[in-house]
Design a protein around this motif. Sequence first.
Motif, PDB file in Angstrom:
ATOM      1  N   VAL A  90     -16.273  37.812 -49.127  1.00 31.60           N
ATOM      2  CA  VAL A  90     -15.812  38.167 -50.211  1.00 31.60           C
ATOM      3  C   VAL A  90     -14.759  36.784 -50.678  1.00 31.60           C
ATOM      4  O   VAL A  90     -13.567  36.652 -49.946  1.00 31.60           O
ATOM      5  CB  VAL A  90     -14.965  39.250 -51.046  1.00 31.60           C
ATOM      6  CG1 VAL A  90     -14.755  39.509 -52.134  1.00 31.60           C
ATOM      7  CG2 VAL A  90     -16.345  40.334 -50.485  1.00 31.60           C
ATOM      8  N   ARG A  91     -15.174  36.005 -51.873  1.00 34.49           N
ATOM      9  CA  ARG A  91     -13.960  34.808 -52.262  1.00 34.49           C
ATOM     10  C   ARG A  91     -13.505  35.356 -53.403  1.00 34.49           C
ATOM     11  O   ARG A  91     -13.863  35.290 -54.485  1.00 34.49           O
ATOM     12  CB  ARG A  91     -14.081  33.801 -51.719  1.00 34.49           C
ATOM     13  CG  ARG A  91     -13.086  32.542 -52.082  1.00 34.49           C
ATOM     14  CD  ARG A  91     -13.364  31.106 -52.521  1.00 34.49           C
ATOM     15  NE  ARG A  91     -14.528  31.035 -52.695  1.00 34.49           N
ATOM     16  CZ  ARG A  91     -15.702  29.838 -52.948  1.00 34.49           C
ATOM     17  NH1 ARG A  91     -15.836  28.914 -51.379  1.00 34.49           N
ATOM     18  NH2 ARG A  91     -16.503  29.316 -53.041  1.00 34.49           N
ATOM     19  N   ARG A  92     -12.104  35.074 -54.065  1.00 35.03           N
ATOM     20  CA  ARG A  92     -11.842  35.646 -55.572  1.00 35.03           C
ATOM     21  C   ARG A  92     -11.728  34.342 -55.988  1.00 35.03           C
ATOM     22  O   ARG A  92     -11.041  32.781 -55.393  1.00 35.03           O
ATOM     23  CB  ARG A  92     -10.062  35.951 -56.030  1.00 35.03           C
ATOM     24  CG  ARG A  92     -10.363  35.985 -57.038  1.00 35.03           C
ATOM     25  CD  ARG A  92      -8.748  37.152 -56.683  1.00 35.03           C
ATOM     26  NE  ARG A  92      -8.477  37.708 -58.585  1.00 35.03           N
ATOM     27  CZ  ARG A  92      -7.802  38.970 -58.726  1.00 35.03           C
ATOM     28  NH1 ARG A  92      -7.395  39.308 -57.568  1.00 35.03           N
ATOM     29  NH2 ARG A  92      -7.378  39.353 -59.859  1.00 35.03           N
ATOM     30  N   GLU A  93     -12.713  33.539 -57.109  1.00 39.14           N
ATOM     31  CA  GLU A  93     -12.244  32.180 -57.821  1.00 39.14           C
ATOM     32  C   GLU A  93     -11.655  32.295 -58.631  1.00 39.14           C
ATOM     33  O   GLU A  93     -10.947  30.813 -58.624  1.00 39.14           O
ATOM     34  CB  GLU A  93     -13.734  32.130 -58.704  1.00 39.14           C
ATOM     35  CG  GLU A  93     -15.295  32.705 -57.188  1.00 39.14           C
ATOM     36  CD  GLU A  93     -15.102  31.412 -56.179  1.00 39.14           C
ATOM     37  OE1 GLU A  93     -14.396  30.774 -56.496  1.00 39.14           O
ATOM     38  OE2 GLU A  93     -16.235  31.322 -55.381  1.00 39.14           O
ATOM     39  N   THR A 108     -13.196  37.366 -61.294  1.00 41.17           N
ATOM     40  CA  THR A 108     -14.361  36.831 -61.322  1.00 41.17           C
ATOM     41  C   THR A 108     -14.032  36.524 -58.932  1.00 41.17           C
ATOM     42  O   THR A 108     -12.943  35.877 -58.731  1.00 41.17           O
ATOM     43  CB  THR A 108     -14.413  35.347 -61.532  1.00 41.17           C
ATOM     44  OG1 THR A 108     -15.217  35.415 -62.926  1.00 41.17           O
ATOM     45  CG2 THR A 108     -16.156  35.271 -60.826  1.00 41.17           C
ATOM     46  N   TRP A 109     -14.949  37.096 -58.298  1.00 40.71           N
ATOM     47  CA  TRP A 109     -15.253  37.019 -57.547  1.00 40.71           C
ATOM     48  C   TRP A 109     -16.771  36.165 -56.670  1.00 40.71           C
ATOM     49  O   TRP A 109     -17.467  36.476 -57.290  1.00 40.71           O
ATOM     50  CB  TRP A 109     -15.079  37.887 -56.549  1.00 40.71           C
ATOM     51  CG  TRP A 109     -13.570  38.642 -56.467  1.00 40.71           C
ATOM     52  CD1 TRP A 109     -12.501  38.713 -55.336  1.00 40.71           C
ATOM     53  CD2 TRP A 109     -13.267  39.316 -57.991  1.00 40.71           C
ATOM     54  NE1 TRP A 109     -11.280  39.627 -55.537  1.00 40.71           N
ATOM     55  CE2 TRP A 109     -11.485  40.058 -56.976  1.00 40.71           C
ATOM     56  CE3 TRP A 109     -13.655  39.702 -58.867  1.00 40.71           C
ATOM     57  CZ2 TRP A 109     -10.953  40.126 -58.627  1.00 40.71           C
ATOM     58  CZ3 TRP A 109     -12.438  40.733 -59.502  1.00 40.71           C
ATOM     59  CH2 TRP A 109     -10.935  40.129 -59.663  1.00 40.71           C
ATOM     60  N   THR A 110     -16.901  35.404 -55.697  1.00 39.16           N
ATOM     61  CA  THR A 110     -17.853  35.564 -54.882  1.00 39.16           C
ATOM     62  C   THR A 110     -18.231  36.232 -53.870  1.00 39.16           C
ATOM     63  O   THR A 110     -17.394  36.251 -52.796  1.00 39.16           O
ATOM     64  CB  THR A 110     -18.141  33.552 -54.670  1.00 39.16           C
ATOM     65  OG1 THR A 110     -18.112  32.997 -55.439  1.00 39.16           O
ATOM     66  CG2 THR A 110     -19.628  33.493 -54.011  1.00 39.16           C
ATOM     67  N   THR A 164     -21.643  35.020 -57.674  1.00 35.48           N
ATOM     68  CA  THR A 164     -20.240  34.682 -58.038  1.00 35.48           C
ATOM     69  C   THR A 164     -20.626  35.890 -59.316  1.00 35.48           C
ATOM     70  O   THR A 164     -20.985  35.655 -60.197  1.00 35.48           O
ATOM     71  CB  THR A 164     -20.097  33.476 -58.454  1.00 35.48           C
ATOM     72  OG1 THR A 164     -20.160  32.377 -57.652  1.00 35.48           O
ATOM     73  CG2 THR A 164     -19.025  32.992 -59.071  1.00 35.48           C
ATOM     74  N   VAL A 210     -17.264  43.426 -57.091  1.00 33.15           N
ATOM     75  CA  VAL A 210     -15.924  42.612 -56.880  1.00 33.15           C
ATOM     76  C   VAL A 210     -15.422  43.406 -55.966  1.00 33.15           C
ATOM     77  O   VAL A 210     -14.046  42.867 -55.462  1.00 33.15           O
ATOM     78  CB  VAL A 210     -15.415  42.578 -58.269  1.00 33.15           C
ATOM     79  CG1 VAL A 210     -16.670  41.032 -58.707  1.00 33.15           C
ATOM     80  CG2 VAL A 210     -14.540  42.879 -59.112  1.00 33.15           C
ATOM     81  N   ARG A 220     -16.171  45.251 -50.046  1.00 37.66           N
ATOM     82  CA  ARG A 220     -15.157  44.029 -48.587  1.00 37.66           C
ATOM     83  C   ARG A 220     -16.355  43.925 -48.165  1.00 37.66           C
ATOM     84  O   ARG A 220     -17.282  44.317 -47.228  1.00 37.66           O
ATOM     85  CB  ARG A 220     -13.791  44.820 -48.439  1.00 37.66           C
ATOM     86  CG  ARG A 220     -13.068  44.981 -49.150  1.00 37.66           C
ATOM     87  CD  ARG A 220     -12.299  43.299 -50.099  1.00 37.66           C
ATOM     88  NE  ARG A 220     -11.388  43.682 -50.832  1.00 37.66           N
ATOM     89  CZ  ARG A 220     -11.981  42.763 -52.143  1.00 37.66           C
ATOM     90  NH1 ARG A 220     -13.288  42.916 -52.496  1.00 37.66           N
ATOM     91  NH2 ARG A 220     -10.732  43.436 -53.511  1.00 37.66           N
TER      92      ARG A 220
END
Length: 300
Positions: free
Chosen positions: A41-44, A48-50, A96, A108, A111
């Motif tokens: 998981v990556r916060r953009e 918004t997260w990818t 995303t 979102v 985890r």
Amino acid sequence: MTEASVNLNNGGSMHEGTETVLEPTTTAHPLTPVFTRVVRVRRETKDTWTIWIERPDVYPGHRPGQFNMLYVPGVGEVPISIASSQRESAARIAHTIRRVGPVTSALVALRKGDYVGIRGPYGSHWPVGSAAGHDVVVIAGGLGLAPLRPAVVELLKLRRKLGALALLYGARTPEDLLYQRELAKWRQVLDFQLLVTVDRGTRDWHGHVGVVTTLIPGISFDPSRTIAFICGPEIMMRFAVRELLSRGVPPNQVYVSLERNLQCAVGFCGHCQLGPKFICADGPVFPYDVIEPYFLVKQL
Ligand SMILES: Cc1cc2nc3c(=O)[nH]c(=O)nc-3n(C[C@H](O)[C@H](O)[C@H](O)COP(=O)(O)OP(=O)(O)OC[C@H]3O[C@@H](n4cnc5c(N)ncnc54)[C@H](O)[C@@H]3O)c2cc1C
């Protein structure tokens, strides 16, 4: 071919008739998701997260511009575009997601190691394979870069077969720009015209300010041999289409991706109907000449 696969056979191309037809994930029932794990998981941006998920064994593969139905048990299921290309990884799939309501908030909040339901892929795709020999102009607004990202990845792999290649990307503010590291990497590709703009600058922003269509005069392309892929808020797509057509890009070479309230994803329920078209089964990617009569009607 089973009845289900006939009805669900919308993973293939309506624009590239000779390509292999992909069939969506098959489970006991066509509307039943399969469960798979979140691997990253990556916060953009602030909302918004990818999220990368493991590719389920039964997942048949996807094309740029298609979407999956993602399901959180007890909360619900929503359509989300696929943000990765299979050319990057065959083992995992990226989405995303902007947090706007109950299901996207639950997605979102997932985890690494959590399970999520998926069925798909569904819908038509950006005709990347038809871009060879053309100039290509990609125009993205806000979250619209997500469904275009796999197309850009594949266009860059095809680079030598293309003429001019441009990506014009606009967001509300610098903080709303997605994939910032990747944009910086793409900037280093010498024959890739990447222009970025924001509607409202900040003190630290020294780039272009203005709507994304104001970037069009800054790129070089030959309209008559251009193929364009556009995704973003509908008002932005209307202006972008109008600008490209006025410069002479043929309407059948302009592709837009549309979003509507979409529930079954297999052309049954009718929630995403747009005139005689179903966004899920006929779209979401449409050639402009096909969708023009409905595209111009607001709120349809
Ligand atoms: C083909 C397709 C592809 C999509 N791809 C993506 C994607 O890649 N990433 C992503 O984040 N979303 C995407 N969406 C939109 C996503 O499906 C919706 O945001 C989601 O269904 C909202 O569900 P929810 O339960 O969280 O909120 P809901 O309770 O359904 O909606 C909450 C509020 O947000 C509003 N809303 C709903 N959708 C949007 C939206 N797209 N933008 C702004 N406000 C909205 C609603 O009108 C409502 O006011 C896509 C939709 C379609 C049809």
